[in-house]
Design an enzyme around this catalytic site. Structure first.
Site, short mmCIF file in Angstrom:
data_model
loop_
_atom_site.label_atom_id
_atom_site.label_comp_id
_atom_site.label_asym_id
_atom_site.label_seq_id
_atom_site.Cartn_x
_atom_site.Cartn_y
_atom_site.Cartn_z
N TYR A 126 20.33 -2.72 -16.28
CA TYR A 126 19.40 -2.39 -17.36
C TYR A 126 20.20 -1.99 -18.59
O TYR A 126 19.88 -2.34 -19.71
CB TYR A 126 18.46 -1.24 -16.98
CG TYR A 126 17.86 -1.30 -15.59
CD1 TYR A 126 17.74 -2.51 -14.92
CD2 TYR A 126 17.39 -0.15 -14.97
CE1 TYR A 126 17.20 -2.56 -13.64
CE2 TYR A 126 16.84 -0.20 -13.69
CZ TYR A 126 16.75 -1.42 -13.03
OH TYR A 126 16.23 -1.45 -11.79
N GLU A 162 31.27 -4.19 -8.98
CA GLU A 162 31.72 -2.82 -8.75
C GLU A 162 32.71 -2.81 -7.60
O GLU A 162 32.95 -3.83 -6.97
CB GLU A 162 30.52 -1.90 -8.47
CG GLU A 162 29.75 -2.27 -7.21
CD GLU A 162 28.41 -1.51 -7.09
OE1 GLU A 162 27.77 -1.22 -8.12
OE2 GLU A 162 28.02 -1.24 -5.95
N HIS A 188 26.31 3.42 -3.47
CA HIS A 188 25.98 2.20 -2.74
C HIS A 188 26.82 2.14 -1.47
O HIS A 188 28.01 2.40 -1.50
CB HIS A 188 26.32 0.96 -3.57
CG HIS A 188 25.35 0.70 -4.68
ND1 HIS A 188 25.73 0.06 -5.83
CD2 HIS A 188 24.04 0.98 -4.81
CE1 HIS A 188 24.68 -0.05 -6.63
NE2 HIS A 188 23.64 0.52 -6.04
N GLU A 212 16.14 -0.06 0.80
CA GLU A 212 17.55 0.22 1.02
C GLU A 212 17.74 1.01 2.29
O GLU A 212 16.79 1.55 2.84
CB GLU A 212 18.14 0.98 -0.17
CG GLU A 212 17.51 2.32 -0.45
CD GLU A 212 18.16 3.01 -1.65
OE1 GLU A 212 19.34 3.35 -1.55
OE2 GLU A 212 17.47 3.19 -2.66
N LYS A 272 -3.82 -2.67 7.53
CA LYS A 272 -4.59 -2.38 6.32
C LYS A 272 -5.20 -3.63 5.70
O LYS A 272 -5.57 -3.64 4.53
CB LYS A 272 -3.72 -1.64 5.30
CG LYS A 272 -3.28 -0.26 5.83
CD LYS A 272 -2.80 0.66 4.74
CE LYS A 272 -2.52 2.04 5.35
NZ LYS A 272 -1.87 2.96 4.42
N ILE A 279 13.80 -5.02 -1.71
CA ILE A 279 14.10 -3.86 -2.55
C ILE A 279 14.51 -2.67 -1.67
O ILE A 279 15.30 -1.84 -2.07
CB ILE A 279 12.86 -3.45 -3.39
CG1 ILE A 279 12.17 -4.68 -4.00
CG2 ILE A 279 13.24 -2.42 -4.46
CD1 ILE A 279 12.97 -5.46 -4.99
N THR A 285 0.82 -1.22 0.00
CA THR A 285 0.00 0.00 0.00
C THR A 285 0.85 1.27 0.00
O THR A 285 0.33 2.37 -0.11
CB THR A 285 -0.94 0.03 1.23
OG1 THR A 285 -0.13 -0.04 2.41
CG2 THR A 285 -1.91 -1.13 1.21
N GLY A 286 2.17 1.14 0.11
CA GLY A 286 3.05 2.33 0.09
C GLY A 286 3.22 2.86 -1.32
O GLY A 286 2.73 2.26 -2.29
#
Lengths: 386, 291
Positions: free
Chosen positions: B159, B209, B247, B98, B43, B96, B17-18
């Protein structure tokens, strides 16, 4: 976030780790007062967020308060590896019989805290690790178990601490250090040296302390220790606006979304013969205001000759970024050419918006490599004109 | 087949719901992922785009048979969300969110493993198996179906590389973002092992990285255990030491964690490393054409 020596020691003391008495001074006069209060011999220590203070002349012994004032006058304002000394720590001088080394770090690879201990302290620990690896005890603590007394015993036994009283103190200190490390969400706690006085007392004579930025919300008193003036002005402005920014030395301003893509963009700029001026990550979301803020930070750097906007939309929507670019061009005076490359979520819409508005100093390129070349070219042209 | 997410995935979105959850949850559903439930404490009973919302994960699992969770809650509630998912018997978690404290992640890391579950992230874009399921924020339209496995510490850079591959006619079996934090649930080695075992994956591109030593560990693993060709790209050659590059995990500490050291380690183990996203895509294309 890195802490100054005196801040780290404050946290050590809070967790019961023995440190020397001292006081902070920002002026020679304050140094005199601090030294008077301590009485006797003191050490004047530059407070900077970098190593190598001793070699640079940033740590001096003073016999009394007036000498402390003089030494503080020498050290304040000194430049140590690009860090200007604005504060000194005046500490009661310690008699040193032995110098050891003790640290606790966050071992990312093993996913466990890692103790390192050696009786060959007071020198560069990487040297000890390279030249006398057998002298450096490395001991992981399983975070599900936490510190146990045996960890302390292993450190002193394997480190070869012969004196029983000393060993006992170090074992207790290691336990307190673990508590400090976990309790303050530290990524690094280092004591180099950890000293033993002629009377056999063990004490942390220096501190190196790094706290996890992501955990600062739990520790408001540590968060307040951040010294904003220790950062370059551009980075300070970025922090205030919530923009992730690192200043570099080149001419091509960089703005992208996602840390990896931005790092890659810097590398590509270098490969096509340019020099990146900064690292700047819009992050996920990338609202129009975020773009305006980031462009303000980037263009505040006088070295920037052109700007490369590299966006690959995931969470970030390219139309939102395009809106931000156009808004920024209205709100702030940007003299530099901007090269934009948009791909991913809502990229077509974003490109269409930029093409319709068509500001004179804005160029769009279809690929990252093409855009990098163009940005480097434009940075060069601007230099020639100037 | 593919790895981690596929047509068997039944997804519960923690934080549906966020603002992020309500954007990406329905997007995942529209892609064809079976998004069976959402969870937001307090909720329960609501719906988001036809997806029923529950108060807790255990309830969501009991009612809908969810087996995979995607976590979108704010950082300070995310650790709790991870434990709640494991407690409810979820076997695959994509975090997801962070900004999770590293020490708390240590605890979660060991707990997730101990319970036999698998987690990617935190601070990751999720996983996408083109044509089967999308769990997370990866823009699916960039990627094509195919046989190249893609694993990365970065979202957008992935991506970029997927896009370069697609433009050259190559698609992916699964794209996995493992996340940019110092402690993440799955390492390169964990994901490489899944790709090695996946019959649909013929080659792998690994996108690393600066910071840490997971790329070096992966290099040794590839040399020892992998029969499939692996290609790599490393970001951060121009990164200065001691600075966190976006990061939390992307930092060169002293002399360790540099891009050059990682490239050298990979090449020493027979992995071909491209210097730009374009070049790594070209390496894969050339190998596919000759193989």
């Amino acid at each position: 976030m890195d802490l100054y020596e005196y801040q780290g020691k404050e946290l050590f003391a809070h967790y019961g780790i023995p440190v020397s008495d001292g006081g902070l001074a920002a002026t020679p006069e304050e140094a005199r007062v601090a030294a008077e209060e301590l009485g006797g011999q003191v050490v004047v220590k530059a407070q900077v967020l970098t190593g190598g203070r001793g070699k640079a002349g940033g740590i001096k012994l003073a016999e009394d308060a007036s000498e402390a004032e003089a030494r503080a006058r020498d050290i304040l304002g000194m430049d140590i590896r690009g860090h200007v000394v604005r504060k000194v720590w005046i500490e009661k001088a310690s008699e040193i019989a032995k110098e050891y080394y003790l640290s606790l770090t966050f071992d990312r690879g093993e996913k466990k805290p890692l103790f390192m201990f050696t009786t060959q302290g007071g020198v560069d620990i990487e040297e000890v690790a390279a030249e006398h690896p057998e002298a450096l005890v490395r001991l992981h603590v399983d975070p599900r178990v936490g510190f146990q007394p045996f960890h302390g015993r292993r450190l002193t036994q394997e480190g070869g601490v012969a004196d029983a009283g000393e060993a006992k103190q170090i074992q207790a200190l290691a336990g307190k250090l673990y508590g400090c490390f976990v309790g303050s969400d530290a990524l690094l706690c280092e004591m180099n040296p950890l000293i033993v006085t002629p009377a056999g007392e063990v004490r942390a004579l220096d501190s190196k302390f790094t706290v996890d930025d992501n955990a600062l919300y739990k520790h408001p008193h540590i968060a307040e220790m951040r010294d904003l003036e220790a950062y370059p002005p551009e980075e300070r402005a970025a922090r205030e606006k919530g923009v992730t920014y690192v200043k570099l030395d080149g001419e091509v301003g960089i703005l992208g979304n996602g840390a990896g893509l931005v790092m890659s963009t810097l590398d590509v700029i270098a490969i096509v013969g340019g020099r990146p001026a900064n690292f700047c990550d819009l992050g996920g979301g990338g609202s129009a205001e975020g773009v305006v803020d980031a462009l303000e930070v980037i263009t505040a750097d006088p070295q920037v000759q052109s700007i490369f906007f590299n966006i690959f939309g995931g969470i970030t929507r390219c139309d939102e970024v395009a809106r931000g670019i156009l808004q920024a061009l209205e709100q702030i005076d940007i003299a530099q050419s901007i090269v934009v490359r948009l791909d991913g979520t809502n990229a077509e819409e974003g490109r269409r918006m930029l093409q319709e508005a068509a500001p004179p100093n804005l160029h769009t390129e279809p690929t990252m490599l093409d855009a990098a070349r163009r940005a480097v070219e434009l940075a060069g042209e601007t230099v020639e004109v100037a | 087949m593919a790895i981690l997410v596929d047509s068997e995935t039944r997804l519960v979105v923690q934080g549906l719901t966020g603002s992020e959850g309500s954007f990406h949850g329905p997007r995942n559903k529209a892609y064809g992922t079976q998004v069976v439930a959402g969870v937001t404490p307090g909720k329960g009973g609501q719906e988001v785009d036809g997806i029923p919302v529950f108060d807790g994960v255990a309830e969501a699992v009991a009612e809908t048979g969810a087996n995979t969770s995607m976590i979108f809650v704010p950082a300070r509630f995310a650790i709790d969300a991870i434990y709640e998912a494991v407690d409810a018997g979820i076997h695959t978690i994509a975090c997801i969110s962070e900004g999770l404290p590293a020490h708390e992640m240590l605890g979660a890391y060991w707990h997730v493993r101990g319970e036999g579950a698998r987690m990617i992230g935190p601070n990751c874009p999720g996983a996408l198996s083109p044509g089967k399921a999308n769990v997370g924020i990866i823009p699916a339209e960039v990627f094509a179906e195919g046989s190249v496995g893609l694993v990365s510490r970065s979202g957008t850079l992935t991506y970029q590389i997927g896009h370069e591959l697609a433009q050259r006619g190559l698609g992916n079996s699964t794209i996995v973002g493992i996340g940019g934090d110092p402690v993440v649930g799955s390492s390169f080695v964990d994901v490489l092992a899944l790709f090695e075992a996946d019959p649909e994956t013929e080659s792998v591109v690994m996108v690393g990285e600066i910071g840490g030593e997971e790329e070096e560990k992966a290099a040794r693993y590839i040399e020892r255990e992998m029969s499939k060709p692996v290609f790599a790209y490393i970001a951060g050659f121009t990164a200065p030491p001691g600075k966190t590059m976006g990061h939390a995990g992307a930092i060169i500490s002293g002399s360790s964690g540099t891009a050059q050291a990682k490239k050298d380690a990979l090449e020493a183990c027979g992995v071909r490393v491209g210097t730009t996203p374009t070049e790594v895509a070209e390496l894969v294309v050339a190998a596919a054409a000759s193989g």
